[in-house]
Design an enzyme around this catalytic site. Sequence first.
Site, PDB file in Angstrom:
ATOM      1  N   ASP A 142       0.830  -1.207   0.000  1.00  0.00           N
ATOM      2  CA  ASP A 142       0.000   0.000   0.000  1.00  0.00           C
ATOM      3  C   ASP A 142       0.869   1.264   0.000  1.00  0.00           C
ATOM      4  OD1 ASP A 142      -2.358   1.413  -0.015  1.00  0.00           O
ATOM      5  OD2 ASP A 142      -2.671   1.293   2.150  1.00  0.00           O
TER       6      ASP A 142
ATOM      7  N   ARG B 171      -0.137   7.634  -2.715  1.00  0.00           N
ATOM      8  CA  ARG B 171       0.345   8.741  -1.870  1.00  0.00           C
ATOM      9  C   ARG B 171       1.813   9.053  -2.169  1.00  0.00           C
ATOM     10  NH1 ARG B 171      -1.232   6.034   3.368  1.00  0.00           N
ATOM     11  NH2 ARG B 171      -1.665   4.338   1.902  1.00  0.00           N
TER      12      ARG B 171
ATOM     13  N   ARG C 201      -0.743   9.031 -10.055  1.00  0.00           N
ATOM     14  CA  ARG C 201      -0.771   7.822  -9.215  1.00  0.00           C
ATOM     15  C   ARG C 201      -0.024   6.652  -9.869  1.00  0.00           C
ATOM     16  NH1 ARG C 201      -4.206   7.128  -5.210  1.00  0.00           N
ATOM     17  NH2 ARG C 201      -4.402   4.924  -5.738  1.00  0.00           N
TER      18      ARG C 201
ATOM     19  N   HIS D 126       2.655   3.297  -8.877  1.00  0.00           N
ATOM     20  CA  HIS D 126       2.535   1.861  -9.185  1.00  0.00           C
ATOM     21  C   HIS D 126       3.776   1.388  -9.963  1.00  0.00           C
ATOM     22  CE1 HIS D 126      -1.435   1.921  -7.583  1.00  0.00           C
ATOM     23  NE2 HIS D 126      -1.991   2.585  -8.567  1.00  0.00           N
TER      24      HIS D 126
ATOM     25  N   SER E 112      -7.048  -5.979  -5.711  1.00  0.00           N
ATOM     26  CA  SER E 112      -8.163  -6.570  -4.933  1.00  0.00           C
ATOM     27  C   SER E 112      -9.445  -6.586  -5.751  1.00  0.00           C
ATOM     28  CB  SER E 112      -8.377  -5.766  -3.646  1.00  0.00           C
ATOM     29  OG  SER E 112      -9.003  -4.532  -3.953  1.00  0.00           O
TER      30      SER E 112
ATOM     31  N   LEU F  62      11.063 -20.662  -4.746  1.00  0.00           N
ATOM     32  CA  LEU F  62      10.102 -19.687  -4.216  1.00  0.00           C
ATOM     33  C   LEU F  62       8.795 -19.773  -5.002  1.00  0.00           C
ATOM     34  CD1 LEU F  62       9.525 -17.055  -2.469  1.00  0.00           C
ATOM     35  CD2 LEU F  62      10.351 -15.760  -4.440  1.00  0.00           C
TER      36      LEU F  62
HETATM   37  C1  FPP Z   1      -2.026   0.024  -3.294  1.00  0.00           C
HETATM   38  O1  FPP Z   1      -1.581   1.354  -3.318  1.00  0.00           O
HETATM   39  C2  FPP Z   1      -1.471  -0.718  -4.409  1.00  0.00           C
HETATM   40  C3  FPP Z   1      -2.202  -1.285  -5.400  1.00  0.00           C
HETATM   41  C4  FPP Z   1      -3.662  -1.217  -5.447  1.00  0.00           C
HETATM   42  C5  FPP Z   1      -1.567  -1.977  -6.531  1.00  0.00           C
HETATM   43  C6  FPP Z   1      -0.253  -2.630  -6.249  1.00  0.00           C
HETATM   44  C7  FPP Z   1       0.438  -2.806  -7.554  1.00  0.00           C
HETATM   45  C8  FPP Z   1       1.760  -2.752  -7.757  1.00  0.00           C
HETATM   46  C9  FPP Z   1       2.740  -2.615  -6.686  1.00  0.00           C
HETATM   47  C10 FPP Z   1       2.320  -2.808  -9.138  1.00  0.00           C
HETATM   48  C11 FPP Z   1       1.964  -4.014  -9.944  1.00  0.00           C
HETATM   49  C12 FPP Z   1       2.203  -5.292  -9.261  1.00  0.00           C
HETATM   50  C13 FPP Z   1       2.916  -6.323  -9.758  1.00  0.00           C
HETATM   51  C14 FPP Z   1       3.009  -7.594  -9.003  1.00  0.00           C
HETATM   52  C15 FPP Z   1       3.614  -6.269 -11.030  1.00  0.00           C
HETATM   53  P1  FPP Z   1      -2.658   2.506  -3.461  1.00  0.00           P
HETATM   54  O2  FPP Z   1      -2.809   2.820  -4.894  1.00  0.00           O
HETATM   55  O3  FPP Z   1      -3.929   2.117  -2.779  1.00  0.00           O
HETATM   56  O4  FPP Z   1      -1.935   3.663  -2.693  1.00  0.00           O
HETATM   57  P2  FPP Z   1      -2.625   4.812  -1.815  1.00  0.00           P
HETATM   58  O5  FPP Z   1      -3.283   4.135  -0.642  1.00  0.00           O
HETATM   59  O6  FPP Z   1      -1.479   5.663  -1.413  1.00  0.00           O
HETATM   60  O7  FPP Z   1      -3.599   5.497  -2.710  1.00  0.00           O
END
Ligand code: FPP
Length: 254
Positions: free
Chosen positions: A21, A25, A34, A38, A66, A132
């Site tokens: 997470d 931010r 945003r 990612h 999710s 793994l």
């Molecule tokens: C949460 O941060 C993160 C996600 C919803 C996506 C996670 C994805 C990645 C790390 C990249 C792709 C993954 C792989 C395995 C290649 P948020 O967007 O909710 O952050 P915030 O709470 O600060 O808004």
Amino acid sequence: MVTEINTDKNRVVRHLAIIMDGNGRWAKNRGLERIAGHQRGVDSVTAVVEECLKQGIRYLSLYAFSSENWGRPQDEVNALMELLLHFVRLQRDKMLENGIRLKVIGDVSKLSCPVRDALEETMAATSAGECLTLTLALSYGGRDEIVRALKKMAVELCQGELSIDALSSELLCGYLDTADLPDPDLLIRTGGEKRISNFLLWQSAYTELYFTDVQWPDFNADELSKALQDFRQRNRRFGLIDEQLTSEQKEKCH
Ligand code: FPP
């Protein structure tokens, strides 16, 4: 199904689960879109996978998308799917080299065909990986996973292939997406929030939780080492008392 519980006194993390997470931010704080968060988050994924290999962690499960994330703006959903597609294609050879087996949990029927095909291709290619198991939770929700498992069981009950007397928590484990994974020993959540957000609800009944304010794009091998060090200080009892955990009975606790 893996029912054995890891009560190793050396506090070995066999299965690490991570709620990644803070990407949004991280980007916002830097005046970026945003998606830039990612993108940087993918680098953290790569760094953590490498560190898990070094530390001998056998299972790494990442909450990458999710079931609720489908509700995000379409641009962000598309960008996340693109990142995932690239990751799975680009990392395929590295996974093969390093003995990584790719696995996916979640309602994959909702993913687009190109994403599903790329995942299936890489999962098939890496299926013999023994170092793994990298599990990506995609279109995943813990409640949804339990409901899907119950539906499968209900069908077998109706068809007379399962009896009510056979129902047990161990049996249900075998119908979950994680049927071939041990329960997580440690669950890390980055980004400062202190909740599980529907990740591995059933499986994390006795998982140690570690929350850090570090946002996912800043999470690296050092941050992982801190979490593992913290885990080693924990006293896991699985509902029993210390004396019992030193006996052979510990293998049977739930
Ligand atoms: C949460 O941060 C993160 C996600 C919803 C996506 C996670 C994805 C990645 C790390 C990249 C792709 C993954 C792989 C395995 C290649 P948020 O967007 O909710 O952050 P915030 O709470 O600060 O808004």
